[in-house]
Design a protein around this motif. Sequence first.
Motif, PDB file in Angstrom:
ATOM      1  N   PRO A 113       1.463  -3.615   5.585  1.00 27.85           N
ATOM      2  CA  PRO A 113       1.395  -4.846   4.807  1.00 27.85           C
ATOM      3  C   PRO A 113       2.452  -4.845   3.709  1.00 27.85           C
ATOM      4  O   PRO A 113       2.743  -3.818   3.105  1.00 27.85           O
ATOM      5  CB  PRO A 113      -0.015  -4.837   4.225  1.00 27.85           C
ATOM      6  N   ALA A 114       3.034  -6.018   3.476  1.00 24.28           N
ATOM      7  CA  ALA A 114       4.082  -6.163   2.474  1.00 24.28           C
ATOM      8  C   ALA A 114       3.999  -7.564   1.879  1.00 24.28           C
ATOM      9  O   ALA A 114       3.233  -8.416   2.336  1.00 24.28           O
ATOM     10  CB  ALA A 114       5.455  -5.939   3.114  1.00 24.28           C
ATOM     11  N   THR A 115       4.826  -7.774   0.872  1.00 23.14           N
ATOM     12  CA  THR A 115       4.955  -9.081   0.246  1.00 23.14           C
ATOM     13  C   THR A 115       6.439  -9.417   0.195  1.00 23.14           C
ATOM     14  O   THR A 115       7.262  -8.555  -0.109  1.00 23.14           O
ATOM     15  CB  THR A 115       4.365  -9.067  -1.179  1.00 23.14           C
ATOM     16  N   PHE A 116       6.773 -10.648   0.505  1.00 25.59           N
ATOM     17  CA  PHE A 116       8.151 -11.108   0.376  1.00 25.59           C
ATOM     18  C   PHE A 116       8.138 -12.434  -0.360  1.00 25.59           C
ATOM     19  O   PHE A 116       7.481 -13.378   0.068  1.00 25.59           O
ATOM     20  CB  PHE A 116       8.827 -11.268   1.743  1.00 25.59           C
ATOM     21  N   LYS A 117       8.831 -12.473  -1.503  1.00 22.73           N
ATOM     22  CA  LYS A 117       8.886 -13.664  -2.358  1.00 22.73           C
ATOM     23  C   LYS A 117       7.490 -14.194  -2.639  1.00 22.73           C
ATOM     24  O   LYS A 117       7.231 -15.397  -2.571  1.00 22.73           O
ATOM     25  CB  LYS A 117       9.770 -14.744  -1.740  1.00 22.73           C
ATOM     26  N   GLY A 118       6.559 -13.284  -2.926  1.00 23.07           N
ATOM     27  CA  GLY A 118       5.198 -13.653  -3.288  1.00 23.07           C
ATOM     28  C   GLY A 118       4.287 -13.984  -2.133  1.00 23.07           C
ATOM     29  O   GLY A 118       3.109 -14.270  -2.336  1.00 23.07           O
ATOM     30  N   ALA A 157       0.850  -1.188   0.000  1.00 20.70           N
ATOM     31  CA  ALA A 157       0.000   0.000   0.000  1.00 20.70           C
ATOM     32  C   ALA A 157       0.884   1.236   0.000  1.00 20.70           C
ATOM     33  O   ALA A 157       2.045   1.164   0.423  1.00 20.70           O
ATOM     34  CB  ALA A 157      -0.901  -0.002   1.241  1.00 20.70           C
ATOM     35  N   PRO A 158       0.347   2.358  -0.477  1.00 23.10           N
ATOM     36  CA  PRO A 158       1.138   3.597  -0.380  1.00 23.10           C
ATOM     37  C   PRO A 158       1.574   3.837   1.062  1.00 23.10           C
ATOM     38  O   PRO A 158       0.868   3.479   2.006  1.00 23.10           O
ATOM     39  CB  PRO A 158       0.161   4.677  -0.843  1.00 23.10           C
ATOM     40  N   PHE A 159       2.719   4.450   1.226  1.00 20.68           N
ATOM     41  CA  PHE A 159       3.344   4.572   2.530  1.00 20.68           C
ATOM     42  C   PHE A 159       3.847   5.995   2.698  1.00 20.68           C
ATOM     43  O   PHE A 159       4.733   6.430   1.981  1.00 20.68           O
ATOM     44  CB  PHE A 159       4.493   3.572   2.595  1.00 20.68           C
ATOM     45  N   ASP A 160       3.246   6.724   3.634  1.00 15.37           N
ATOM     46  CA  ASP A 160       3.688   8.083   3.957  1.00 15.37           C
ATOM     47  C   ASP A 160       4.532   7.993   5.225  1.00 15.37           C
ATOM     48  O   ASP A 160       4.005   7.827   6.321  1.00 15.37           O
ATOM     49  CB  ASP A 160       2.492   9.002   4.163  1.00 15.37           C
ATOM     50  N   LEU A 161       5.826   8.099   5.054  1.00 11.42           N
ATOM     51  CA  LEU A 161       6.747   7.932   6.179  1.00 11.42           C
ATOM     52  C   LEU A 161       6.473   8.882   7.336  1.00 11.42           C
ATOM     53  O   LEU A 161       6.716   8.549   8.484  1.00 11.42           O
ATOM     54  CB  LEU A 161       8.185   8.142   5.712  1.00 11.42           C
ATOM     55  N   ARG A 162       6.008  10.071   7.034  1.00 13.74           N
ATOM     56  CA  ARG A 162       5.808  11.091   8.082  1.00 13.74           C
ATOM     57  C   ARG A 162       4.530  10.891   8.886  1.00 13.74           C
ATOM     58  O   ARG A 162       4.449  11.348  10.021  1.00 13.74           O
ATOM     59  CB  ARG A 162       5.806  12.477   7.452  1.00 13.74           C
ATOM     60  N   SER A 163       3.534  10.203   8.312  1.00 13.71           N
ATOM     61  CA  SER A 163       2.267  10.107   9.040  1.00 13.71           C
ATOM     62  C   SER A 163       1.789   8.675   9.304  1.00 13.71           C
ATOM     63  O   SER A 163       0.968   8.470  10.178  1.00 13.71           O
ATOM     64  CB  SER A 163       1.171  10.872   8.291  1.00 13.71           C
ATOM     65  N   ASP A 164       2.269   7.697   8.561  1.00 10.54           N
ATOM     66  CA  ASP A 164       1.821   6.322   8.759  1.00 10.54           C
ATOM     67  C   ASP A 164       2.636   5.656   9.866  1.00 10.54           C
ATOM     68  O   ASP A 164       3.841   5.872   9.976  1.00 10.54           O
ATOM     69  CB  ASP A 164       1.981   5.508   7.477  1.00 10.54           C
TER      70      ASP A 164
END
Length: 117
Positions: A24-29, A12-19
């Motif tokens: 959620p992420a994906t690693f090797k599918g 998902a889009p990620f705003d470093l300053r406010s999130d």
Amino acid sequence: MERLGFTATLDAPFDLRSDSGFRPATFKGQSTGFEFYLETAADVLSNYPHIASTVGDRDKCATFRWGGDLNECAAGLSAAAALVNLADGIYYYPDDGILYDAEQVVEATRKDLDELL
């Protein structure tokens, strides 16, 4: 992360300053994720004063956390290394006393991920 050769991606889009919190992420599918928090450097350095001279005048510290799942660990390490590289930051893993600068972090993280997985 992809540009640096890591197989982890953010879902998902990620705003470093406010999130903050779970990212959620994906690693090797595989779906996974890690926790992310942005704090003032002063707050973090109160627990690790021995790295204050290395942190220098940086005013923020990002914390990445994961549970016992190795995919969570890999996604969190990849995201942390990418941020350090992008922001000319410092990577510090207190449990092992590991300290990398922006030039060292990508290669070191690739090696760590190869050994881990």
